[in-house]
Design an enzyme around this catalytic site. Structure first.
Site, mmCIF file in Angstrom:
data_model
loop_
_atom_site.group_PDB
_atom_site.id
_atom_site.type_symbol
_atom_site.label_atom_id
_atom_site.label_comp_id
_atom_site.label_asym_id
_atom_site.label_seq_id
_atom_site.Cartn_x
_atom_site.Cartn_y
_atom_site.Cartn_z
ATOM 1 N N HIS A 283 0.825 -1.212 0.000
ATOM 2 C CA HIS A 283 0.000 0.000 0.000
ATOM 3 C C HIS A 283 0.856 1.258 0.000
ATOM 4 O O HIS A 283 0.488 2.270 -0.577
ATOM 5 C CB HIS A 283 -0.965 -0.031 1.187
ATOM 6 C CG HIS A 283 -2.099 -0.975 0.939
ATOM 7 N ND1 HIS A 283 -3.005 -1.328 1.891
ATOM 8 C CD2 HIS A 283 -2.452 -1.631 -0.189
ATOM 9 C CE1 HIS A 283 -3.872 -2.167 1.360
ATOM 10 N NE2 HIS A 283 -3.558 -2.378 0.104
ATOM 11 N N ARG A 391 -19.919 2.752 -22.708
ATOM 12 C CA ARG A 391 -20.343 1.378 -22.358
ATOM 13 C C ARG A 391 -21.547 1.480 -21.414
ATOM 14 O O ARG A 391 -21.392 1.496 -20.190
ATOM 15 C CB ARG A 391 -19.206 0.642 -21.655
ATOM 16 C CG ARG A 391 -18.025 0.271 -22.534
ATOM 17 C CD ARG A 391 -17.015 -0.533 -21.724
ATOM 18 N NE ARG A 391 -16.046 -1.240 -22.543
ATOM 19 C CZ ARG A 391 -14.777 -0.868 -22.698
ATOM 20 N NH1 ARG A 391 -14.322 0.221 -22.111
ATOM 21 N NH2 ARG A 391 -13.962 -1.588 -23.431
ATOM 22 N N ARG A 423 -23.108 3.070 -27.009
ATOM 23 C CA ARG A 423 -23.309 1.670 -27.389
ATOM 24 C C ARG A 423 -24.510 1.109 -26.634
ATOM 25 O O ARG A 423 -24.638 1.319 -25.428
ATOM 26 C CB ARG A 423 -22.051 0.866 -27.039
ATOM 27 C CG ARG A 423 -22.162 -0.581 -27.450
ATOM 28 C CD ARG A 423 -20.857 -1.305 -27.253
ATOM 29 N NE ARG A 423 -20.599 -1.591 -25.853
ATOM 30 C CZ ARG A 423 -19.493 -2.185 -25.425
ATOM 31 N NH1 ARG A 423 -18.546 -2.520 -26.276
ATOM 32 N NH2 ARG A 423 -19.311 -2.434 -24.149
ATOM 33 N N GLU A 518 -16.194 -6.630 -33.901
ATOM 34 C CA GLU A 518 -15.513 -7.413 -32.862
ATOM 35 C C GLU A 518 -15.733 -8.911 -33.056
ATOM 36 O O GLU A 518 -15.262 -9.720 -32.266
ATOM 37 C CB GLU A 518 -15.938 -6.964 -31.456
ATOM 38 C CG GLU A 518 -17.425 -6.849 -31.237
ATOM 39 C CD GLU A 518 -17.786 -6.255 -29.877
ATOM 40 O OE1 GLU A 518 -16.925 -6.104 -29.017
ATOM 41 O OE2 GLU A 518 -18.976 -5.936 -29.702
ATOM 42 N N ASN A 541 -10.635 -5.884 -28.239
ATOM 43 C CA ASN A 541 -10.595 -6.856 -27.130
ATOM 44 C C ASN A 541 -11.330 -8.132 -27.524
ATOM 45 O O ASN A 541 -10.804 -9.234 -27.423
ATOM 46 C CB ASN A 541 -11.255 -6.273 -25.865
ATOM 47 C CG ASN A 541 -10.727 -4.906 -25.520
ATOM 48 O OD1 ASN A 541 -9.625 -4.561 -25.916
ATOM 49 N ND2 ASN A 541 -11.500 -4.122 -24.795
ATOM 50 N N ASP A 542 -12.563 -7.966 -27.987
ATOM 51 C CA ASP A 542 -13.319 -9.152 -28.387
ATOM 52 C C ASP A 542 -12.822 -9.711 -29.707
ATOM 53 O O ASP A 542 -12.802 -10.919 -29.904
ATOM 54 C CB ASP A 542 -14.818 -8.830 -28.463
ATOM 55 C CG ASP A 542 -15.462 -8.961 -27.095
ATOM 56 O OD1 ASP A 542 -15.206 -9.970 -26.431
ATOM 57 O OD2 ASP A 542 -16.182 -8.031 -26.677
ATOM 58 N N ARG A 552 -11.140 -13.909 -23.308
ATOM 59 C CA ARG A 552 -10.380 -12.721 -22.907
ATOM 60 C C ARG A 552 -10.080 -12.685 -21.420
ATOM 61 O O ARG A 552 -9.182 -11.983 -20.974
ATOM 62 C CB ARG A 552 -11.108 -11.431 -23.359
ATOM 63 C CG ARG A 552 -12.479 -11.257 -22.770
ATOM 64 C CD ARG A 552 -13.274 -10.208 -23.511
ATOM 65 N NE ARG A 552 -13.063 -8.873 -22.973
ATOM 66 C CZ ARG A 552 -13.698 -7.794 -23.410
ATOM 67 N NH1 ARG A 552 -14.569 -7.904 -24.420
ATOM 68 N NH2 ARG A 552 -13.489 -6.625 -22.877
ATOM 69 N N CYS A 584 -11.754 1.248 -30.546
ATOM 70 C CA CYS A 584 -12.078 1.551 -29.147
ATOM 71 C C CYS A 584 -11.633 0.447 -28.185
ATOM 72 O O CYS A 584 -11.859 0.535 -26.990
ATOM 73 C CB CYS A 584 -13.565 1.830 -28.982
ATOM 74 S SG CYS A 584 -14.607 0.438 -29.404
#
Ligand code: PEP
Ligand code: MG
Length: 622
Positions: A283, A391, A423, A518, A541-542, A552, A584
């Protein structure tokens, strides 16, 4: 069946005792911050929730108990939920846990650069980059006894500490560091601190036992949190221990630091920190990062037997060097490095609102990926040229927002930007909603995800589109459908949109409709889609997940997001589309890939907002 009845049937109502197995996928293990966040969520349900692992069963609200299970990467535990809201809790917590694991990314070891100093140097690992020059000051505390606090009893002191931590948590702006205070508060809220303490020694025993439980585990760096908590409680009992620090610039040498001590030094003329023990994930290290204090861990004692009297020490955390007795050439070198760093940082942040053009004059727009009103405001402040991906599913995570709540949120966000891509709900796969029953699937990532779910059960989509249309107020807004794999899906989704607009008599001539790219099938039908859509945005990503057939969120299998295969896919896409296009997915924010993306013709990059200032500056350097 009427849509509303169907939706009601989907909403879960029956509370039943359930059991789920969860696996730790974060390379940091299940450590204090995610545990505290998890326990905090558990408390919100009317259910008794326990965790079973390593033949022990503990309450899922008890942070120290979960911590003492020492769950490391690859370990699993069983989550038991019993009671009125067991089903909702199980579904929500599973999802929440997976999200926590994903967010809890491995701490990046800062890349060090080579440097040649003339004088001997002590080398260490970089916690935070930066260069400082100042006298060395050794860690020293002073004890202050405040008699006015004698009337406070231990129970009250614990309560006051919890209140203080909660306020610190609420007052902090953002980021990982805020979770530290929440984690510490959760520890003090556990049942071991509920007993009656007769004396400070009694309290000491409890703290020592907890430290004993974790000191030989992977979580030993959290020992300092217990020490810190003890210190905070004792200060309410009139026993204060504070660091003795100069008013002038200095470099601090300490074995390790408590989180509260990092707070204390951040308010002084600190130029650098050298830790002789500790870890990059402690921390203290997280807080040093959040205060951007140049710091290094050397993992060995420095100047043990001497008086440590070094009036001009260089800490060069960019290279990992500590020079206790620099030559004048070393000092000149460090000073010029310092100036360069200040100039670079200042430049990218102060220029964040300026457009970003490459050296040849090509304009590249840097947009933001957002999730709600707050992140939209942050994006504005970080210099976003617009929103490339909103999103919206994040507005739906806890409960379904009403039509009015959606309109309010969308309106507030639309007003902030001229260019905005929203989206429609992208649920399914790794993103489920606790109150929606998606039929059980063996392969959710290949099932009712994104637009497929929205077309299977249109009620949510219709309401969301209505909210968007009512909020847009004639402004140009781009509506994007996720997980489209066939042109028929886009056609049907657009028809739903036009039906909604007609039914409610709303002019949507300024609304544009597009899709995420995607799913690989779209790449093979680009020409067909290109005729129908107003725009595209690539979700790398997808796309990566489906191109490589690697989940993923998979804990073991990983794909390089900048793999040449992805780059080739992006090349095919840009060469076969004529409509406006952006990226994106995460790749848009990876600076090593930026020159190649721009070279191919990608001039709209949508990234998480904290990356915007430096990505803009990177573009200016290309
Ligand atoms: C993507 O898949 O790249 C994307 C941007 O969408 P999400 O990460 O929300 O699935
Ligand atoms: Mg996606």
């Amino acid at each position: 069946m009427k849509p509303m009845n169907f939706l009601k049937k989907l909403l879960k109502t029956t509370p039943t005792p359930i059991k789920s197995t969860l696996t730790i996928t974060s390379s940091n293990g299940f450590h204090m911050r995610p545990i505290a966040k998890f326990a905090n969520e558990v408390k919100k349900f009317d259910a008794t929730i326990t965790i079973e692992a390593k033949e022990q069963k503990v309450q899922a609200t008890q942070v120290p108990k979960i911590l003492s299970l020492a769950l490391e990467t690859g370990d699993s535990f069983i989550l038991y939920s019993v009671g009125e809201e067991a089903k909702e809790a199980d579904s929500y917590l599973k999802d929440y846990f997976n999200k926590l694991m994903m967010e809890d990314s491995k701490v990046e070891i800062a890349k060090q650069e080579d440097e040649n100093y003339q004088a001997p140097s002590i080398y260490g690992d970089t916690i935070v980059k930066g260069v400082g020059i100042a006298p060395l000051v050794k860690y020293k505390t002073i004890e202050i006894v405040d008699d006015t606090k004698k009337s406070v009893d231990i129970k009250e002191a614990i309560d006051l500490t919890k209140e203080e931590l909660l306020n610190l948590y609420k007052d902090s702006i953002k980021g990982e560091e805020t979770q530290i205070f929440l984690a510490q508060k959760e520890i003090l809220s556990s049942e071991i601190f509920e007993k009656e303490f007769k004396s400070i020694e009694d309290l000491d025993k409890v703290f020592n036992q907890e430290i004993e439980n974790i000191k030989d585990t992977k979580f030993k760096s959290k020992v300092s949190d217990y020490k810190d908590l003890k210190k905070r409680v004792l200060s309410y009992l009139g026993l204060k221990s504070v660091l003795k620090l100069p008013n002038t610039p200095y470099i601090l040498l300490a074995k390790d630091l408590l989180p509260s001590e990092v707070n204390q030094i951040s308010k002084t003329a600190i130029k650098g920190v050298i830790l002789e023990e500790g870890s990059l994930t402690s921390h203290a290290s997280i807080l040093l990062r959040s205060f951007n204090i140049a710091s290094i861990i050397v993992n060995k004692p420095i100047c043990e037997n001497s008086s440590c009297n070094y009036p001009n020490v260089i800490i060069d955390a960019n290279s990992g060097d500590i020079i206790l007795e620099p030559t004048s050439r070393d000092l000149r070198k460090a000073e010029s490095k310092q100036k360069k760093i200040i100039l670079e940082n200042d430049k990218s942040y102060s220029k964040r609102f300026e457009p970003s053009r490459t050296k040849s004059g090509r304009k590249v727009r840097v947009l933001a990926n957002i999730t709600d009103v707050n992140s939209a405001k942050e994006a504005k402040d970080d210099g976003a040229d617009g929103v490339g991906l909103f999103r919206t599913e994040f507005l739906f995570t806890k409960s379904k927002p009403s039509l009015e709540e959606q309109i309010r949120a969308y309106r507030e966000i639309f007003e902030l930007f001229d260019d905005i891509t929203i989206r429609t709900l992208d649920i399914g796969g790794d993103k489920s909603l606790p109150y929606i029953n998606i039929p059980k699937e063996d392969n959710p990532f290949l099932g009712l995800r994104g637009i497929r779910f929205s077309l299977y059960e249109k009620t949510l989509l219709k309401e969301q589109l209505l909210a968007i249309f009512k909020a847009h107020n004639g402004k140009r807004v781009k509506v994007m459908f996720p997980m489209v794999s066939q042109k028929e899906e886009f056609r049907r989704a657009k028809r739903v949109a036009f039906d909604v607009a007609r039914e409610h008599n709303i002019d949507i001539s300024n609304i544009l409709f597009g899709i995420m790219i995607e799913v690989p099938s779209v790449i093979l039908a680009l020409k067909v889609f290109d005729k129908g859509v107003d725009f595209f945005s690539i979700g790398t990503n997808d796309l990566t997940q489906y191109l490589f057939a690697i989940e993923r969120t998979h804990p073991i299998l990983k794909v390089d997001l900048t793999s040449p295969i992805i780059i080739s896919a992006l090349k095919i896409i840009i060469d076969n589309t004529s409509k406006p296009i952006s990226i994106c997915g995460e790749l848009a924010g990876i600076e090593e890939a930026t020159p190649e993306l721009i070279n191919m013709g990608y001039t709209n990059l949508s990234v998480s907002s904290k990356l915007i200032p430096s990505l803009k500056e990177k573009i200016r350097s290309i």
